[in-house]
Enzyme design. Structure first.
Site, PDB file in Angstrom:
ATOM      1  N   GLU A 125       0.843  -1.194   0.000  1.00 22.53           N
ATOM      2  CA  GLU A 125       0.000   0.000   0.000  1.00 22.53           C
ATOM      3  C   GLU A 125       0.887   1.255   0.000  1.00 22.53           C
ATOM      4  O   GLU A 125       1.831   1.308   0.784  1.00 22.53           O
ATOM      5  CB  GLU A 125      -0.900   0.053   1.231  1.00 22.53           C
ATOM      6  CG  GLU A 125      -1.846   1.253   1.166  1.00 22.53           C
ATOM      7  CD  GLU A 125      -2.812   1.368   2.347  1.00 22.53           C
ATOM      8  OE1 GLU A 125      -2.776   0.514   3.248  1.00 22.53           O
ATOM      9  OE2 GLU A 125      -3.585   2.326   2.352  1.00 22.53           O
ATOM     10  N   GLY A 164       3.494   1.791  11.132  1.00 16.06           N
ATOM     11  CA  GLY A 164       3.137   0.929  12.265  1.00 16.06           C
ATOM     12  C   GLY A 164       2.811  -0.488  11.836  1.00 16.06           C
ATOM     13  O   GLY A 164       3.388  -1.455  12.332  1.00 16.06           O
ATOM     14  N   ALA A 165       1.898  -0.615  10.888  1.00 14.01           N
ATOM     15  CA  ALA A 165       1.470  -1.949  10.482  1.00 14.01           C
ATOM     16  C   ALA A 165       0.650  -1.859   9.202  1.00 14.01           C
ATOM     17  O   ALA A 165       0.284  -0.771   8.769  1.00 14.01           O
ATOM     18  CB  ALA A 165       0.624  -2.583  11.582  1.00 14.01           C
ATOM     19  N   GLU A 189      -2.591  -3.857   6.903  1.00 12.50           N
ATOM     20  CA  GLU A 189      -3.742  -4.755   7.029  1.00 12.50           C
ATOM     21  C   GLU A 189      -3.926  -5.760   5.904  1.00 12.50           C
ATOM     22  O   GLU A 189      -5.058  -6.179   5.640  1.00 12.50           O
ATOM     23  CB  GLU A 189      -5.003  -3.893   7.123  1.00 12.50           C
ATOM     24  CG  GLU A 189      -5.400  -3.144   5.828  1.00 12.50           C
ATOM     25  CD  GLU A 189      -4.916  -1.706   5.725  1.00 12.50           C
ATOM     26  OE1 GLU A 189      -3.902  -1.372   6.361  1.00 12.50           O
ATOM     27  OE2 GLU A 189      -5.543  -0.915   4.996  1.00 12.50           O
ATOM     28  N   ASN A 190      -2.857  -6.205   5.222  1.00 15.69           N
ATOM     29  CA  ASN A 190      -2.994  -7.178   4.130  1.00 15.69           C
ATOM     30  C   ASN A 190      -3.965  -8.288   4.509  1.00 15.69           C
ATOM     31  O   ASN A 190      -3.924  -8.813   5.612  1.00 15.69           O
ATOM     32  CB  ASN A 190      -1.644  -7.823   3.832  1.00 15.69           C
ATOM     33  CG  ASN A 190      -0.514  -6.830   3.838  1.00 15.69           C
ATOM     34  OD1 ASN A 190      -0.494  -5.925   3.037  1.00 15.69           O
ATOM     35  ND2 ASN A 190       0.403  -6.973   4.784  1.00 15.69           N
ATOM     36  N   HIS A 210      -6.723  -1.881  15.194  1.00 13.52           N
ATOM     37  CA  HIS A 210      -6.867  -1.104  13.961  1.00 13.52           C
ATOM     38  C   HIS A 210      -6.722  -1.998  12.719  1.00 13.52           C
ATOM     39  O   HIS A 210      -7.578  -1.991  11.838  1.00 13.52           O
ATOM     40  CB  HIS A 210      -5.821   0.017  13.955  1.00 13.52           C
ATOM     41  CG  HIS A 210      -5.874   0.899  12.754  1.00 13.52           C
ATOM     42  ND1 HIS A 210      -6.523   2.107  12.752  1.00 13.52           N
ATOM     43  CD2 HIS A 210      -5.352   0.755  11.508  1.00 13.52           C
ATOM     44  CE1 HIS A 210      -6.415   2.660  11.558  1.00 13.52           C
ATOM     45  NE2 HIS A 210      -5.693   1.862  10.788  1.00 13.52           N
ATOM     46  N   GLU A 211      -5.641  -2.756  12.669  1.00 14.16           N
ATOM     47  CA  GLU A 211      -5.411  -3.581  11.464  1.00 14.16           C
ATOM     48  C   GLU A 211      -6.482  -4.655  11.350  1.00 14.16           C
ATOM     49  O   GLU A 211      -6.966  -4.948  10.266  1.00 14.16           O
ATOM     50  CB  GLU A 211      -4.018  -4.223  11.478  1.00 14.16           C
ATOM     51  CG  GLU A 211      -2.848  -3.260  11.641  1.00 14.16           C
ATOM     52  CD  GLU A 211      -2.894  -2.036  10.744  1.00 14.16           C
ATOM     53  OE1 GLU A 211      -3.408  -2.129   9.616  1.00 14.16           O
ATOM     54  OE2 GLU A 211      -2.427  -0.959  11.188  1.00 14.16           O
ATOM     55  N   HIS A 258      -9.666  -3.252   9.985  1.00 11.70           N
ATOM     56  CA  HIS A 258      -9.600  -2.985   8.544  1.00 11.70           C
ATOM     57  C   HIS A 258     -10.173  -4.142   7.725  1.00 11.70           C
ATOM     58  O   HIS A 258     -10.534  -3.960   6.566  1.00 11.70           O
ATOM     59  CB  HIS A 258      -8.140  -2.782   8.103  1.00 11.70           C
ATOM     60  CG  HIS A 258      -7.697  -1.347   8.054  1.00 11.70           C
ATOM     61  ND1 HIS A 258      -8.460  -0.339   7.511  1.00 11.70           N
ATOM     62  CD2 HIS A 258      -6.532  -0.751   8.458  1.00 11.70           C
ATOM     63  CE1 HIS A 258      -7.784   0.812   7.584  1.00 11.70           C
ATOM     64  NE2 HIS A 258      -6.622   0.582   8.166  1.00 11.70           N
ATOM     65  N   GLU A 285      -9.413   4.894   6.495  1.00 15.86           N
ATOM     66  CA  GLU A 285      -8.541   5.210   7.637  1.00 15.86           C
ATOM     67  C   GLU A 285      -9.278   5.998   8.723  1.00 15.86           C
ATOM     68  O   GLU A 285      -9.159   5.672   9.906  1.00 15.86           O
ATOM     69  CB  GLU A 285      -7.284   5.944   7.180  1.00 15.86           C
ATOM     70  CG  GLU A 285      -6.357   5.109   6.286  1.00 15.86           C
ATOM     71  CD  GLU A 285      -5.945   3.778   6.899  1.00 15.86           C
ATOM     72  OE1 GLU A 285      -6.123   3.564   8.115  1.00 15.86           O
ATOM     73  OE2 GLU A 285      -5.442   2.915   6.139  1.00 15.86           O
TER      74      GLU A 285
HETATM   75  N1  B3K Z   1      -2.908   1.111   5.698  1.00 13.02           N
HETATM   76  C1  B3K Z   1      -1.611   1.145   6.303  1.00 13.02           C
HETATM   77  C2  B3K Z   1      -0.820   2.333   5.942  1.00 13.02           C
HETATM   78  C3  B3K Z   1      -0.079   2.236   4.683  1.00 13.02           C
HETATM   79  C4  B3K Z   1       0.873   3.405   4.567  1.00 13.02           C
HETATM   80  C5  B3K Z   1       1.579   3.451   3.282  1.00 13.02           C
HETATM   81  N2  B3K Z   1       2.572   4.496   3.280  1.00 13.02           N
HETATM   82  C6  B3K Z   1      -1.670   1.040   7.792  1.00 13.02           C
HETATM   83  C7  B3K Z   1      -2.950   1.406   8.414  1.00 13.02           C
HETATM   84  O1  B3K Z   1      -3.430   2.507   8.344  1.00 13.02           O
HETATM   85  O2  B3K Z   1      -3.544   0.543   8.985  1.00 13.02           O
HETATM   86 ZN    ZN Z   2      -5.352   2.028   8.843  1.00 12.00          ZN
END
Ligand code: B3K
Ligand code: ZN
Length: 877
Positions: A126, A266-267, A269-270, A302-303, A306, A325
């Site tokens: 991402e 931080g992390a 969410e794949n 959070h992840e 998602h 987000e």
């Molecule tokens: N969706 C990712 C963030 C990706 C950032 C790319 N530079 C983490 C999050 O918001 O959960």
């Molecule tokens: Zn997020």
């Protein structure tokens, strides 16, 4: 403008010409620096597309071969450029085979497929990292079913992970094995993930509300397995909370988290395979602070959240990022509030917003939560898109209530599950599910800047009425000079002399209702009259911070002290203290500038004393009540900022409070000693460590010794850090011994060393810049690791005294490092360069010094788009 920098506009959105039904990926890991990727796409023309039959694929990997329906395409059959390739005259449906080659070791951007910690391989896709792996329509509105086969040496890469469910594995030859993963859900390429290497897992399971068993796995390098138990608990709490509060269940048979030490944020969410920065997973009492534990739980939540808000329903294009987000931050904030203290959570979230988002919204990169243009999308994972975005989602909740909000969520999923949609679709679901008009509310998505809501109160003792006169105004932001009035939910109460809330009855209403109510403020100027108000009230405004605005009301000092002590809304109690401090700071800063000797108002000291004496209040809440606005917040309070003055005045207030309340601090330090570590004592530890930090401001020797002992004897990281922080600016043997012992004890623990570097860089001691320079040669430091760069350089960029040194040495140093980092990892460099974003707020000399180093950065040959975008906006604003 740098040559390659191209601006993308939200208005230019066009549907994709071709859609991908299915993608079969094969990763052949020949070595950590050589991976071959074969990709087979089942493609069909989008019936909604009007553009010509040209297939555009994004990509920057080395292309080995291309076949359409089994026929090799010669170099004349397609056009290859720096960002991808185009194939003309393609049929309406076809199969495309693409073969690429990549070198993960050379990939220091940590974007795409990269190596970390020896030869382990990880991905970050991402928003646009997938194109560094293969050629593909790398945009979130192309959603396909992914199958991934990974082949690698079994000894070197025993663990091979990807999204979805594992459907097969075996040996490819004597040494190499393969694993095949199938993700049954359609997804955009940004949610693709792959991990390969020597890893160990903690395994557990969760039974969902409907009775399905989900396997849970947390993967780390083997040495970190002793720090993942807390994270596993957090995963289960997240799953249960989402079922209970939102009625949302997990949808695959397995949920995996992988921790990696080199990670840009931080992390991530794949789908089914979240990849986390080690800092957002690992937590054990001796290595992680109470704040770290909270952060780990919140990010895991959070992840996980998602999976529905982001993955099942995703964004149509990257301008819509706040759709997933803002909503998911709102959900993680609610998760933390439901599990812990709602008041403390709210205060922390607002403090964070005010400290980091308000400056962004007032600076050169200010943008609406749904931006209109960008050069580098990675620059738009901002406090505005995330935190202000969450405030916007919270306003729906405030306006519609929990039930109305959940109705909106249900309709949103019913309409859009499996789709890539826009912020307008979300707003429409909220409006339609509740039969309300949210047209004006849309301005929160399109207008940047923090609105000012100015309120005046008039009490009429004869009519027994109280009228609030409201005006709203939003300052100009780059590209947006004039703003329309926002729809602002204003939660308020009227507090009587005894501290009790008065009944609230608006003119025209038959009877009084709840004692906190939400007014719909919609016009530039508006008034509301309450009737049957038996006595002159003290208004308690913006309870719970019901809108992301700057509230202006002219309370008297004694009224603020009264609200601090009595308001029934704990957020408003805290906020009254902040407003009181703001008034004081503005006054003291003016006096300091005029050369008047400073004196701290007695009333403020007494208000603090009252908080310290309040033995009913929860310790975590008290610690927040006793925390002054940070230097970054104070900078936003003044028109022209002299950082040295801000620092000196805040230090003066702290020293005065330390001195005037020494008995109280001492008592707080003593009675909050917690004995053997218990997680639930976090609030008491916070208050005790705050007291310790105040006490070490006195010239007495004992607090320094107490801090030294605490540092050496603590059975947990919170107390070690509390002591080190208390000693941070106090030169002497105790500090030296503690810092040396700490660095020695934790030299092999990367995350603890980050804390050490961050302490060094935020110190006020005169040699701080030299210490920072020396730290760059410490064996545990490397610019290549984002956590290290952020700990040392990011902390230095927030150091009001030394970053803003009057001779420009701090600016020069940071700019030099940013230029080095720009070649290694542009995303991290670009974050660090935002330290210069308040340039226009500073007094002229420092502005000039900043301008000249920014010009140096801009002139760097080969400057990344990431850094270019931030610096050029800064220099032109
Ligand atoms: N969706 C990712 C963030 C990706 C950032 C790319 N530079 C983490 C999050 O918001 O959960
Ligand atoms: Zn997020």
């Amino acid at each position: 403008m740098s040559q390659q920098a191209q601006i993308k506009y939200r208005q230019d959105y066009q549907v994709p010409s071709y859609l991908v039904d299915k993608i079969d990926l094969t990763f052949d890991i020949l070595d950590d620096n050589l991976v071959r990727v074969r990709s087979r796409l089942i493609v069909h023309r989008n019936p909604a597309a009007t553009a010509a039959n040209v297939l555009r694929l994004d990509g920057s990997a080395t292309l080995l071969s291309l076949q359409l329906d089994g026929e090799a395409l010669g170099a004349d059959a397609y056009q290859l450029d720096a960002d991808g390739l185009s194939i003309g005259n393609v049929p309406d449906s076809f199969i495309l085979d693409v073969e690429t080659e990549i070198d993960p070791v050379a990939n220091t951007s940590l974007n795409g497929l990269y190596a970390s910690g020896g030869s382990n391989l990880y991905t970050q896709c991402e928003p646009e990292g997938f194109r560094k792996i293969t050629f593909y329509p790398d945009r979130p509105d192309v959603m396909a079913k992914f199958t991934t086969t990974i082949i690698a040496d079994k000894q070197k890469y025993p663990v091979l992970l990807s999204n979805g469910n594992k459907v097969g594995e075996g040996m490819a030859d004597k040494k190499r094995h393969w694993v095949k993963w199938v993700d049954p859900y359609k997804k955009p390429s940004y949610l693709f993930a792959l991990v390969a290497g020597k890893l160990s897992a903690l395994k557990d399971s969760y039974i969902t509300a409907s009775g399905r068993r989900v396997a849970l796995e947390i993967w780390t390098v083997p040495a970190d397995q002793d720090k993942v138990e807390f994270a596993m608990g957090a995963v289960k709490r997240s799953m249960q909370w989402d079922e209970e509060r939102f009625g949302l269940e997990y949808d695959l048979d397995i949920y995996m988290i992988v921790a990696v030490g080199d990670f840009n944020m931080g992390a991530m969410e794949n789908k089914g395979l979240n990849i986390f920065n080690t800092s957002a997973v690992l937590a054990r009492q001796d290595t992680a602070t109470d704040a770290d534990f909270e952060r780990v739980e919140a990010i895991i939540g959070h992840e996980y959240f998602h999976n529905w808000t982001g993955n099942r329903v995703t964004c149509r294009d990257w301008f819509q990022l706040s759709l997933k987000e803002g909503l998911t931050v709102f959900r993680d904030q609610e998760f933390s509030s439901d599990l812990h203290s709602r008041a403390v959570q709210r205060i922390q979230d607002v403090k964070n917003l005010r400290q980091l988002q308000f400056p962004e919204d007032a600076g050169p990169t200010a943008h609406p939560i749904r931006p209109d243009s960008y050069i580098e999308m990675n620059n738009f994972y901002t406090m505005t898109v995330y935190e202000k975005g969450a405030e916007v989602v919270r306003m729906y909740h405030t306006l519609l209530g929990e039930e109305g909000f959940q109705k909106g969520m249900e309709l949103y999923f019913k309409r859009h599950d499996g789709q890539a949609v826009t912020c307008d679709d979300f707003r429409a679901a909220m409006a339609d599910a509740n039969g309300v008009d949210l047209t004006q509310f849309a301005l929160w998505y399109s207008q940047a800047g923090t609105p000012r809501l100015t309120v005046r109160g008039d009490y009429d003792p004869v009519a027994l009425s109280y009228t609030l006169h409201l005006t709203q105004h939003c300052p100009a932001t780059p590209g947006q000079d004039d703003k329309q009035p926002f729809h602002i939910p204003l939660a308020l109460g009227l507090v009587g002399r005894d501290g009790q809330d008065l009944p609230l009855q608006l003119q025209g209403e038959a009877e009084a209702g709840a004692t906190t109510r939400v007014l719909d403020v919609r016009a530039a100027g508006q008034h509301f009259t309450f009737v049957n108000v038996a006595q002159q009230p003290v208004p308690s405004l913006l309870r719970g911070f019901s809108a992301p605005v700057k509230l202006v009301f002219d309370w008297r000092d004694d009224e603020l002290a009264f609200l601090m002590a009595k308001d029934s809304d704990p957020f408003a109690r805290w906020e009254a203290g902040q407003a009181y401090a703001e008034r004081l700071f503005k006054q003291l800063i003016a006096e300091h500038a005029a050369g008047t000797p400073l004196q701290l108002a007695e009333g403020f000291v007494e208000a603090f004393r009252a908080v310290l004496h309040d033995h009913e209040a929860d310790a975590a809440f008290k610690a927040l009540m006793l925390t002054l606005p940070s230097e970054a917040e104070i900078l936003e309070m003044v028109d022209v900022a002299d950082p040295a003055r801000i620092h000196a005045v805040r230090e003066f207030v702290l020293a005065s409070l330390a001195q005037a309340l020494r008995g109280e601090w001492h008592e707080a330090f003593d009675i909050n000693q917690c004995g053997i570590y218990q997680p639930d004592d976090a609030g008491r530890r916070a208050l005790k460590n705050l007291a310790l930090a105040m006490l070490t401001r006195l010239s007495d020797a004992w607090p320094e010794e107490a801090a030294g002992q605490q540092c050496m004897n603590a059975d947990n990281m919170t107390d070690q850090m509390g002591a080190l922080l208390a000693l941070r600016d106090r030169d002497g043997d105790v500090r030296t011994d503690c810092y040396l012992a700490f660095a020695e004890r934790w030299q092999d623990n990367a995350l603890v060393m980050d804390k050490y570097f961050s302490l060094l860089a935020s110190s006020q001691l005169p040699c701080t810049l030299d210490h920072v320079k020396a730290a760059m040669t410490h064996p545990a430091f490397t610019l290549k690791n984002p956590n290290k760069a952020r700990a040392l350089l990011g902390s230095f960029g927030r150091n009001m005294l030394h970053f803003h040194a009057a001779d420009g040495s701090g600016y020069q140093f940071l700019a030099g490092q940013i230029m080095l980092l720009d070649d290694i990892n542009p995303q991290v460099a670009s974050r660090l360069v935002t330290a210069f974003n308040r340039r226009r707020k500073l007094e002229p000399q420092r502005q000039q010094l900043m301008t000249s180093v920014l010009q140096q950065i801009l002139a760097k040959p080969g400057l990344s788009n990431d850094v270019f975008e931030i610096v050029s906006k800064n220099l032109t604003a």
